[in-house]
Motif scaffolding. Structure first.
Motif, PDB file in Angstrom:
ATOM      1  N   ARG A  76      -8.656  -2.298  -8.187  1.00 46.22           N
ATOM      2  CA  ARG A  76      -8.907  -3.741  -8.203  1.00 46.22           C
ATOM      3  C   ARG A  76      -7.917  -4.471  -9.108  1.00 46.22           C
ATOM      4  O   ARG A  76      -7.495  -5.586  -8.789  1.00 46.22           O
ATOM      5  N   LEU A 124      -9.811 -12.125  -4.080  1.00 44.68           N
ATOM      6  CA  LEU A 124      -9.109 -11.834  -5.336  1.00 44.68           C
ATOM      7  C   LEU A 124      -9.772 -12.454  -6.563  1.00 44.68           C
ATOM      8  O   LEU A 124      -9.885 -11.817  -7.607  1.00 44.68           O
ATOM      9  N   ALA A 166      -4.937  -5.488  -7.405  1.00 42.44           N
ATOM     10  CA  ALA A 166      -5.088  -6.533  -6.384  1.00 42.44           C
ATOM     11  C   ALA A 166      -5.090  -7.920  -7.011  1.00 42.44           C
ATOM     12  O   ALA A 166      -5.147  -8.921  -6.306  1.00 42.44           O
ATOM     13  N   GLY A 218      -0.969  -8.591  -7.838  1.00 44.93           N
ATOM     14  CA  GLY A 218      -1.929  -8.908  -6.779  1.00 44.93           C
ATOM     15  C   GLY A 218      -1.442 -10.047  -5.897  1.00 44.93           C
ATOM     16  O   GLY A 218      -1.591 -10.009  -4.667  1.00 44.93           O
ATOM     17  N   HIS A 265       0.840  -1.207   0.000  1.00 38.81           N
ATOM     18  CA  HIS A 265       0.000   0.000   0.000  1.00 38.81           C
ATOM     19  C   HIS A 265       0.872   1.253   0.000  1.00 38.81           C
ATOM     20  O   HIS A 265       0.531   2.259   0.610  1.00 38.81           O
ATOM     21  N   HIS A 285       2.111   1.425  -5.229  1.00 41.24           N
ATOM     22  CA  HIS A 285       0.711   1.009  -5.449  1.00 41.24           C
ATOM     23  C   HIS A 285      -0.079   2.207  -5.989  1.00 41.24           C
ATOM     24  O   HIS A 285      -0.820   2.081  -6.966  1.00 41.24           O
ATOM     25  N   ARG A 321       1.289  -8.727  -3.691  1.00 42.67           N
ATOM     26  CA  ARG A 321       0.745  -7.883  -2.620  1.00 42.67           C
ATOM     27  C   ARG A 321       0.072  -8.724  -1.541  1.00 42.67           C
ATOM     28  O   ARG A 321       0.180  -8.431  -0.346  1.00 42.67           O
ATOM     29  N   ALA A 322      -0.659  -9.746  -1.964  1.00 43.32           N
ATOM     30  CA  ALA A 322      -1.365 -10.575  -0.983  1.00 43.32           C
ATOM     31  C   ALA A 322      -0.370 -11.265  -0.045  1.00 43.32           C
ATOM     32  O   ALA A 322      -0.543 -11.252   1.178  1.00 43.32           O
TER      33      ALA A 322
END
Ligand code: ADP
Ligand code: NI
Length: 217
Positions: A125, A179, A128, A133, A25, A29, A136-137
């Motif tokens: 989105r 996701l 993500a 994504g 974040h 991002h 990041r997760a």
């Protein structure tokens, strides 16, 4: 102030606000969401200043990192924009985006709509899902000290908002809880198209993950 100056001042403000942010974040991002916003906006009829400011300011005080307080971000953004002396119309458009961009768990219902929100939400989105994504997760899961995967803990597909916020499940569960649902929730044609490939990449990733877990490959 001219539009370019407003944008430049906002970039400087956001970079400073996010200088200690967690890697999923952080400013990068925001920069990706900003770029995706401009790309998606090409085919949409939006106020580009509102959309860009919404993208730049959408995560300045994420409630995840402020004990669940969802009022800090909008308030900070409003104070900043008032001091830049942008119009009241721009301010309310930007605050509308910041307040409504996020979804928690399976909660997709909308209490506010604007073309600018539709574009920035798609841009957020997209970041993500896909390869970024996934990165990041797992980064977020590590930051929160979560397990990567636990075959004994099934994903919860019907979480309410509060449960979603407190969720401490393994990161693989997050794919099913959020996701993989995002592709079906894109607002714009460009967003839908870009989401397809990123979604497919996550599916392939998960197939490979389970194959390796089983020791098949
Ligand atoms: P938004 O900021 O759009 O409201 P989230 O805060 O849920 O969305 O997610 C932002 C980023 O953090 C995404 O990349 C998401 O995958 C990651 N993230 C959020 N919650 C989790 C979680 N429980 N496990 C792993 N990653 C998460
Ligand atoms: Ni975001």
């Amino acid at each position: 102030m001219r539009e370019e100056e407003i944008i430049a001042a906002t970039v400087a403000f956001v970079k400073d606000e996010l200088k200690h942010a967690e890697g999923g974040h952080d400013w990068w991002h925001i920069e990706r969401v900003w770029k995706n916003t401009l790309l998606i906006a090409k085919d949409e009829n939006v106020n580009l200043l509102i959309a860009q400011l919404g993208a730049l300011l959408h995560d300045i005080a994420d409630s995840k990192f402020h004990n669940g307080d969802e009022t800090i971000g909008p308030l900070k953004a409003r104070t900043f924009l008032e001091q830049l002396q942008v119009t009241a119309e721009v301010i309310s458009g930007v605050i509308g985006i910041i307040e409504h961009i996020s979804f928690k768990g399976g909660h997709f219902e909308r209490s506010y709509e604007s073309p600018e929100l539709a574009v920035v939400q798609d841009a957020d989105r997209l970041d993500a899902i896909g390869a970024i994504g996934i990165a990041r997760a797992f980064h977020y899961g590590g930051f929160k000290d979560r397990e990567i995967y636990n075959p004994g803990i099934a994903p919860d597909l019907h979480m309410d908002r509060e449960t979603y916020k407190k969720n401490t499940a393994p990161t693989i569960n997050h794919f099913y809880e959020k996701l993989l649902l995002l592709k079906g929730r894109m607002n714009t044609d460009t967003g839908k198209k870009l989401a397809e490939a990123r979604h497919r990449f996550m599916e392939i990733y998960l197939e490979q993950f389970y194959a390796e877990w089983r020791g098949d490959v």
